[in-house]
Scaffold this motif. Structure first.
Motif, short mmCIF file in Angstrom:
data_model
loop_
_atom_site.label_atom_id
_atom_site.label_comp_id
_atom_site.label_asym_id
_atom_site.label_seq_id
_atom_site.Cartn_x
_atom_site.Cartn_y
_atom_site.Cartn_z
N GLY A 276 87.57 40.90 41.98
CA GLY A 276 86.33 40.39 41.42
C GLY A 276 86.32 40.37 39.91
N GLU A 277 86.69 41.47 39.30
CA GLU A 277 86.76 41.53 37.83
C GLU A 277 87.63 42.69 37.41
OE1 GLU A 277 83.91 42.00 33.86
OE2 GLU A 277 83.00 41.67 35.82
N VAL A 278 88.51 42.46 36.44
CA VAL A 278 89.31 43.55 35.89
C VAL A 278 88.70 43.99 34.57
CG1 VAL A 278 91.49 42.99 37.02
CG2 VAL A 278 90.93 41.87 34.88
N ARG A 279 88.52 45.29 34.43
CA ARG A 279 87.94 45.86 33.21
C ARG A 279 88.80 46.96 32.62
NH1 ARG A 279 83.12 46.17 36.51
NH2 ARG A 279 81.57 44.61 35.94
N GLN A 280 89.59 47.64 33.47
CA GLN A 280 90.30 48.82 32.98
C GLN A 280 91.74 48.82 33.50
OE1 GLN A 280 87.80 52.48 33.08
NE2 GLN A 280 86.24 51.19 34.01
N GLU A 281 92.19 50.02 33.89
CA GLU A 281 93.60 50.18 34.26
C GLU A 281 93.99 49.48 35.54
OE1 GLU A 281 91.36 53.96 35.54
OE2 GLU A 281 91.48 52.66 33.77
N GLU A 282 93.00 49.03 36.34
CA GLU A 282 93.36 48.28 37.55
C GLU A 282 94.10 46.98 37.22
OE1 GLU A 282 89.25 47.05 36.30
OE2 GLU A 282 90.15 48.98 36.81
#
Length: 411
Positions: A276-282
């Motif tokens: 859905g959305e990447v924001r961090q270490e994922e």
């Protein structure tokens, strides 16, 4: 107002006595409301109770209070309203077509807290001093975000982002003026050919809608696994597994972060993965998945397509000190094929501002890019860049040169 209060109190008492669940059986509540109103009208004829001036209005107000979300329900039912938010009990805002306005709705602090508790009831999530933020999905698919003091200054901050379905395929976006027909045909071919696509833009720019429309172009025989903070994606395919994150329990255990979901998705035999959305270490785990040859798509907050590429080169560094630019930059260049940048114009219209190709080359620490489509004079037009992996288009049965002909291609 006194008459409405009397009817509402009687309905609530009958709901309690009959053991009804307003959320599970709204039709029964609606019948009960009408039953109480009919009885009230009979009693008011002898003068013992004030008469109901507007019976349909009373029925709607009481039903919303008992089985809905009270004064906010009319905004949730209004298809033109895209978002509702509460800054403080006396300041309730809504957004229509990207333009926000202050409503006349006035609440109390207790009403706000009661509404939030009712909204969270179906999600199993909570908000309290130990967990002052919460993301949840309402029964109608709307996304709820709440922040409470002392994170906020004084009042509870509530945001309800409705999933207003105006487009389910790229052709719908063409009709809405979001992108050109030629760009839509190209993106459909890119998805079907298995290119990795990043959808970038600011808040409310239409990223999730675009991602949903792109999924409509995925071949029907594929198995898709999605990972999100809160369920928002609607993939129109028969073989889909959707996963969302989980908050920690009261004891602080059981939390499931997005990074874990991306890792688990790889164990589920996906043909394609969508985040859905990447924001961090994922973002690192997503890059690793894409680097293994698994097609995928995701969204990211960025002010331009090039900034989105730069951000994808930076976010994976949050995964640990052993992750460096020497690995991340060439991996981004090799894994990301296209970036679709969305923006919201004056007046609230969402548009695709550019479609950027990532050919796979790196110069120093900079990922090379090429404009496939760009905006000139407020029109999305063909630029001179070409996407990578022309052989994938050919294998999927697409004539890339015809798709990107400067004379356009609509068939």
């Amino acid at each position: 107002m006194k008459a409405i209060t009397v009817v509402e109190d009687e309905v609530r008492e009958l709901v309690r006595r009959r053991g009804l669940d307003p959320a599970a059986d709204p039709a029964a509540v609606r019948r009960l409301v009408q039953e109480v109103i009919n009885d009230y009208d009979e009693r008011s004829e002898n003068g013992t109770l004030p008469q109901l001036v507007d019976t349909p209005f009373v029925a709607r107000a009481v039903f919303d209070a008992v089985a809905g979300f009270g004064p906010l329900q009319k905004y949730l039912d209004d298809p033109t309203v895209e978002e509702v938010w509460i800054n403080e009990p006396t300041k309730v805002f809504i957004a229509r077509r990207g333009v926000h306005e202050l409503t006349t709705t006035i609440l109390t602090a207790d009403e706000v807290r009661d509404l939030v508790e009712r909204m969270l009831k179906s999600s199993g999530r909570r908000v309290d001093l130990s967990t002052p933020f919460v993301d949840a999905m309402l029964p109608d698919g709307s996304r709820l975000h709440v922040a409470i003091p002392d994170i906020t200054r004084t009042h509870w901050s509530v945001n309800i982002r409705k999933f207003v379905v105006r487009a389910t395929a790229l052709d719908d976006l063409v009709h809405l003026g979001t992108l050109s027909g030629q760009a839509a045909r190209f993106l459909e071919a890119a998805v079907a050919s298995g290119l990795n696509i990043l959808v970038a833009g600011g808040t409310q720019a239409g990223k999730t809608t675009m991602l949903n429309c792109l999924t409509a172009a995925i071949p029907s025989g594929e198995r898709v696994v999605t990972a999100e903070e809160v369920f928002e994606l609607k993939v129109p395919l028969p073989d889909v597994v959707s996963m969302q994150c989980r908050q920690p329990s009261l004891e602080g255990t059981g939390e499931i972060k997005l990074r874990r979901l991306v890792k688990e998705a790889l164990r589920m035999r996906p043909s394609r993965i969508i985040v859905g959305e990447v924001r961090q270490e994922e973002s690192l785990d997503l890059l690793i998945a894409l680097n293994s040859g698994l097609p995928g798509m995701c969204t990211i907050h960025a002010n331009s397509a090039r900034e989105a590429v730069t951000k994808m080169c930076t976010l994976p560094l949050l995964a640990g000190e052993n992750v460096g630019h020497a690995f991340v930059v060439p991996t981004v260049a090799a894994c990301i094929d296209l970036v679709v940048h969305m923006a919201i114009e004056r007046g609230g219209r969402r548009t695709v501002r550019e479609i950027l190709a990532v050919p796979g080359r790196v110069e120093g620490d900079v990922v090379e890019t090429a404009d496939v489509f760009t905006t000139r004079a407020d029109q999305l037009v063909r630029a001179d860049g070409w996407p990578p992996h022309a052989e994938r288009f050919e294998r999927a049965g697409f004539d890339l040169a015809r798709l990107l002909s400067p004379y356009g291609y609509d068939g």
